[in-house]
Design an enzyme around this catalytic site. Structure first.
Site, mmCIF file in Angstrom:
data_model
loop_
_atom_site.group_PDB
_atom_site.id
_atom_site.type_symbol
_atom_site.label_atom_id
_atom_site.label_comp_id
_atom_site.label_asym_id
_atom_site.label_seq_id
_atom_site.Cartn_x
_atom_site.Cartn_y
_atom_site.Cartn_z
ATOM 1 N N CYS A 117 -48.114 13.560 -30.687
ATOM 2 C CA CYS A 117 -48.559 15.243 -30.263
ATOM 3 C C CYS A 117 -47.452 16.082 -31.240
ATOM 4 C CB CYS A 117 -48.489 15.373 -28.974
ATOM 5 S SG CYS A 117 -48.933 16.860 -28.269
ATOM 6 N N GLU A 171 -43.996 14.743 -30.829
ATOM 7 C CA GLU A 171 -42.624 13.935 -30.536
ATOM 8 C C GLU A 171 -41.895 13.614 -32.209
ATOM 9 O OE1 GLU A 171 -45.922 13.391 -29.121
ATOM 10 O OE2 GLU A 171 -45.476 11.712 -27.866
#
Lengths: 267, 791
Positions: B432, B434
């Site tokens: 996402c 990270e």
């Protein structure tokens, strides 16, 4: 900067609202300070709550207008300095009419300029020559409306004569004002969009050395709800906004008739 | 463009296919495991993987230039029996109809599941181990929706960036040569060397599997080439055959070989464990030498390279993430999160943007599918403005891509994970939002989520869950007795401490369970895993950190603190007892109190003291999470809701922010929907008060922009200025939806007309019509102001 602080703190003004991150009122990303009070009463005005110099309460129970010091306004303006830096934006003092509160407007512009931030005003130029000079001393960019070149028509639609406006504009053009000027026509079908009015408007613009462009602002009716909220009638209910084709046609006309003046549709 | 005809045909085939359960992988794994009882687990896993490679479907579809699939279906959800067979067991009759991410399941597959898979795997999967071992306090918080922590037990590893560069430059042969050399150094009389020996053997077997799979695709391509009457297609198939025959066994020699080898390896690691977030990472960097060499040799044109990239992009969109119904609510839209990154700086800290960066952006513009997740590392000091402009052109298309990352903040996040600067320069976005490092870093980036709305509630109920009436958390005192704001704040902090402790305990259990989840096919591209003869799951990678602890409901927490501070303790307008009663009744009969709470200043409006609360509480939370260590390193905080703010909200009663009970929480670091009144600059200012660099697993901001805004040259320039401003402010990530509200409402009414409508959910893009109605409503409910707004 120490110099202006005292003056800023002492100079109050009547502010309608402050809108951040605007992209419609001058170059870049801007904070627009809308003031209360306007000597004109344009029938198409989209912010009727800005016309009276006094606070008003709408049917929505919201109070329109509050007193702020120039210092408070500058603090609000400074919140977005990062965005001005990257976009070439800054502050725009708008109306109402900034010249109607010229000491306050000048203090806001000066206080902002002292931080190296670009300044603009949106004005009718309906005001005294000293007031114009006082404000322009701290202005980088002047946005001025030429609503109608015919005095009688101007009176009919805005309530005031256009002589002071046009004289002020010529005086600024002839002065040592080193900023830029954008002239704008609020384009109203059947009111001021005929060839002759547009042609004469462009001729005035041609004589302004500081002019960057002439913008056509298409008339819209998004302000109607504001009239209802203030219990006012909207005079132009029957007037249809110009079509895209009509706008393109008017633009083409001006570009052909007075090619020396760069004419664009306002975004 | 001629090549787009091929791309559109390929794309239509994917869009026109409904996701389906794919049990081929599980059946082959079962068959292999039945024949390897008694052998070490890593070896059994490697042999199971090799059997899958030897026997799986190797269909090559018309028009394809890049071939391969981890399964046997176009849009398959692969069931990995050893990790999570029982998920399907529980949903055998409902998975075709479930609200989020349904998969159709054929009757014969259902039978095979009941007859073969279930009997063998019962009691053996990691999911079952987790369910048996979850600590009591963690379970109590999980069962009441105060934390979500099953995610890593219902799918495989993922959340990693494999060593694609090694696969392309050394080939399997180079990796195997090292493994063999290491094996030769072992002395089986030395303690510990036996396990290294069989582990290296499992690496060699997995590599053999991948080689075999590639050769089977080569044979299929040769077969089709011989059979086709179309000479042009025959030539394409012969190229495919030659590519698969050579790579990834040997180092790739051409751009086409490199893309094919990369994708076959991607298939291999998904076959080994179907999971989200296997991230191809910095493709513009590691593919550039192949591209440049082909161009110089006249073997390839930029347009030819574009076509190949576009073909690969469609392959990335095929596989669907299989997970249980609840986890799917937290990440809806079958998201595989294969994050590709362009831009940033090189290993010397110089501008890394190259021609391939632009072609990769263009691939997403051409294909407009939901995968790969495309990310940009924008380094304001080093990357050219032309690059930023291309990024804005992509934003303008309204696909929700790219995820825009502030490179300097990303580099600092990596350093805060303990990676030295010289390697932190090479970071890539993961999943996402990270942060990751190709072929060198092991951790779960998003192990568990903490419900911050729930934390506020527990501080106001003395640890009792409002929905169930059970005491599930710390007793932080009778809230009616709170005499000052600081008393309330202290209770909130104590509940936070309690939840973090429960999550850390659970994380340690997952670590323990997952150490028995070997992944030799993934590990073989991690140089240190081979060198140390230690699997990825056991810490073989060069760098290891503690798992990611994720926070959801950022604005709900801040707004609740601010409202209590102002309305209860500063104005004294509402007493604590009145507040508690109003919350218990969900403001029924207390609408005036709700009105006062809603009128309190909200996060997202650049209101100094509210944003100070945000800065203080999120520093506290980051400190708290980082005060714990796992076997692998310091625990890592992050803020990425995916779609978890919606299900979490269903578990939380009314909050002092004025939010009604059971409504969604705020998304990412965004303000609560409809509470930001000052426009995008004020939002970015507020958001910047959260210490982004501390949340090393990333922070997520969604904004929406109306299409007219980007229609003009000056609009594009101002979007570029906005992005630069965001970087100056130190905000880590932003992503834009360019969609007007009416379109969304119409798509809700007539989904059949909007099959391809992509929407940014929260850190990822999904088909709007495939989302649940409440997630759709949540997206529609985000305020859209003039120009740019937060969403």
């Amino acid at each position: 900067m120490v110099s202006a602080l005292g003056e800023l703190a002492r100079t109050p003004g009547m502010v309608l609202r402050i809108e951040r991150a605007s992209i419609h009122d001058g170059p870049g990303i801007r904070t627009v300070v809308f003031l209360k009070g306007c000597p004109l009463a344009c029938q198409w005005c989209s912010t009727p709550e800005s016309q009276s110099p006094l606070p008003q309460t709408g049917l929505d129970q919201q109070v329109y207008g509050r007193v702020m010091t120039a210092h408070e306004v500058v603090d609000e303006v400074l919140k977005d300095e990062v965005f001005y830096f990257h976009s070439g934006g800054g502050v725009t003092v708008s109306g109402g009419e900034p010249l109607a509160q010229s000491a306050f407007t000048a203090a806001v512009l000066r206080g902002t300029k002292e931080h190296g931030i670009h300044t603009a005003i949106e004005t009718t130029l309906f005001g005294s020559r000293p007031n114009v000079a006082r404000v322009l001393a701290w202005t980088d960019h002047l946005l001025v409306d030429i609503k109608h070149v015919e005095d009688a028509e101007h009176r009919r639609w805005t309530g005031v004569a256009n002589s002071a406006i046009l004289e002020n504009l010529r005086a600024v053009a002839a002065s040592d004002f080193a900023g830029t000027i954008t002239a704008r026509v609020p384009l109203l079908p059947g009111v001021n969009d005929d060839d002759l009015n547009l042609f004469r408007t462009a001729l005035i613009c041609k004589e302004i050395p500081q002019l960057d462009q002439l913008e056509l602002l298409p008339y819209h009716r998004l302000g109607r709800a504001a009239y209802r909220n203030l219990g006012l009638d909207y005079a132009l209910d029957a007037l249809e906004p110009p079509s895209a084709a009509h706008l393109a046609d008017r633009l083409e006309y001006l570009n052909n008739a007075v090619p020396e003046v760069k004419t664009v549709l306002a975004r | 463009m001629d090549y787009l005809q091929r791309i559109n045909r390929l794309k239509d085939r994917v869009i026109g296919t409904r996701p389906e359960m794919d049990l081929e992988n599980a059946l082959l794994l079962t068959e292999s495991f039945q024949s390897t009882e008694g052998e070490p687990l890593a070896l059994r896993k490697a042999k199971g993987f090799r059997l899958q490679c030897e026997r799986k479907d190797v269909t090559i579809y018309p028009d394809e230039l890049i071939v391969g699939s981890p399964g046997s279906k176009t849009r398959g959800g692969i069931l990995c029996a050893d990790t999570c067979w029982s998920v399907l067991d529980a949903e055998l009759d409902t998975i075709g109809e479930r609200r989020y991410d349904p998969f159709s399941l054929r009757p014969e597959d259902k039978r095979a599941f009941c007859d073969v898979i279930r009997p063998y795997w019962k009691g053996k999967s990691t999911y079952e181990a987790w369910l048996a071992q979850i600590p009591d306090d963690t379970r109590a918080l999980r069962d009441t929706g105060m934390v979500y922590i099953n995610r890593k037990a219902v799918r495989g590893w993922g959340e990693t960036t494999a060593g694609y560069r090694r696969i392309l430059t050394e080939g399997l042969e180079g990796i195997c040569a090292k493994a063999r050399a290491r094996r030769a150094e072992l002395d089986l009389t030395r303690p510990g060397d036996y396990e290294k020996d069989y582990y290296l053997q499992s690496i060699l077997i997995a590599a053999d599997g991948i080689r075999t799979l590639a050769h089977r695709y080569a044979e299929e391509a040769e077969r089709q080439a011989a059979a086709t009457p179309d000479p042009a297609r025959a030539a394409e198939l012969r190229t495919i055959a030659a590519n698969c025959r050579w790579a990834p066994e040997h180092p790739a020699r051409t751009f086409h070989e490199a893309l094919q080898a990369l994708y076959l390896y991607q298939c291999a690691i998904i076959m080994e464990q179907n999971a989200a977030s296997y991230n191809p990472g910095r493709m513009d960097q590691y593919l550039y030498p192949f591209y440049a060499a082909d161009l110089a040799a006249g073997r390839l044109t930029p347009e030819g390279a574009q076509e190949l990239l576009d073909c690969l992009w469609i392959k990335f969109s095929e596989t669907c993430l299989f997970q249980d119904a609840v986890t799917a609510e937290f990440a809806a839209g079958y998201p595989m999160f294969q994050n590709v990154c362009v831009g940033g700086v090189d290993l010397a800290g110089r501008d890394a943007v190259n021609e391939l960066s632009y072609l990769i952006l263009q691939a997403t513009m051409d294909v407009q599918l939901y995968q790969p997740s495309l990310s940009v590392r924008y380094n304001m000091a080093k990357n050219p403005t032309a690059f930023l402009r291309k990024v804005v052109e992509l934003i303008r298309l309204g696909t929700g891509f790219p995820a825009f990352h502030n490179d300097e903040t990303g580099i600092r996040m990596l350093m805060n994970k303990g990676i030295p600067l010289r390697e932190a320069y090479d970071w890539n976005p993961c999943g996402c939002v990270e942060t990751n490092l190709e072929g060198r870093l092991r951790h779960y980036t998003a192990l568990a989520d903490i419900n911050l709305g729930g934390i506020v509630e527990l501080a106001l109920t003395n640890g009792v869950n409002r929905k169930s009436g059970r005491r599930i958390a710390a007793e932080t005192g009778d809230p009616a007795e709170f005499a000052t704001y600081d008393d309330f704040l202290a209770a909130v902090k104590e509940q936070l401490r309690y939840a973090v402790r429960a999550v850390v305990k659970g994380s340690h259990v997952i670590d323990e369970v997952c150490m028995d989840r070997p992944v030799p096919a993934l590990s073989l591209s991690f140089a240190e895993c081979v060198e140390r003869a230690l699997d990825y799951s056991r810490g073989g990678a060069k760098y290891n950190t503690g798992n990611g602890v994720i926070l959801i409901g950022i604005a709900d927490l801040v707004n609740s603190l601010a409202a209590v501070k102002q309305v209860v303790f500063e104005q004294g307008a509402v007493s604590m007892a009145e507040l508690l009663r109003a919350l218990a009744d969900d403001f029924a009969g207390a609408e005036d109190i709700q009105g006062q709470l809603l009128a309190a200043p909200k996060y997202g409006n650049d209101a100094g003291w509210v944003d100070d609360i945000a800065g203080e509480i999120y520093t506290f939370i980051a400190d708290e999470i980082e005060s714990y260590r796992s076997k692998f390193g310091t625990m890592t905080p992050g803020i990425l809701p995916v779609s978890g703010n919606t299900p979490f909200g269903l578990e939380v009663g009314a909050l002092p922010s004025g939010r009604n009970a059971w409504k969604p929480l705020a998304d990412g670091v965004s303000p609560s929907g409809g509470t930001d009144r000052e426009g995008p600059s004020a939002v970015l200012k507020s958001v910047s008060r959260i210490p982004h660099d501390r949340f090393v697993q990333g922070t997520l901001l969604n904004m929406k922009v109306e299409p007219e805004f980007l229609a003009t040259e000056s609009g594009i320039a101002e979007m570029m200025a906005l992005l630069k401003s965001m970087c100056t402010l130190g905000v880590f990530h932003v992503q834009f939806n360019v969609i007007d509200r009416d379109t969304l409402l119409d798509a809700q009414r007539r989904p059949e007309l909007y099959k391809g409508l992509l929407i940014r959910v929260a850190g990822y893009t999904a088909y709007f019509t495939e989302l649940g109605k409440d997630v759709q409503d949540e997206i529609i409910g985000r305020t859209t102001q003039r120009g740019i707004s937060v969403g």
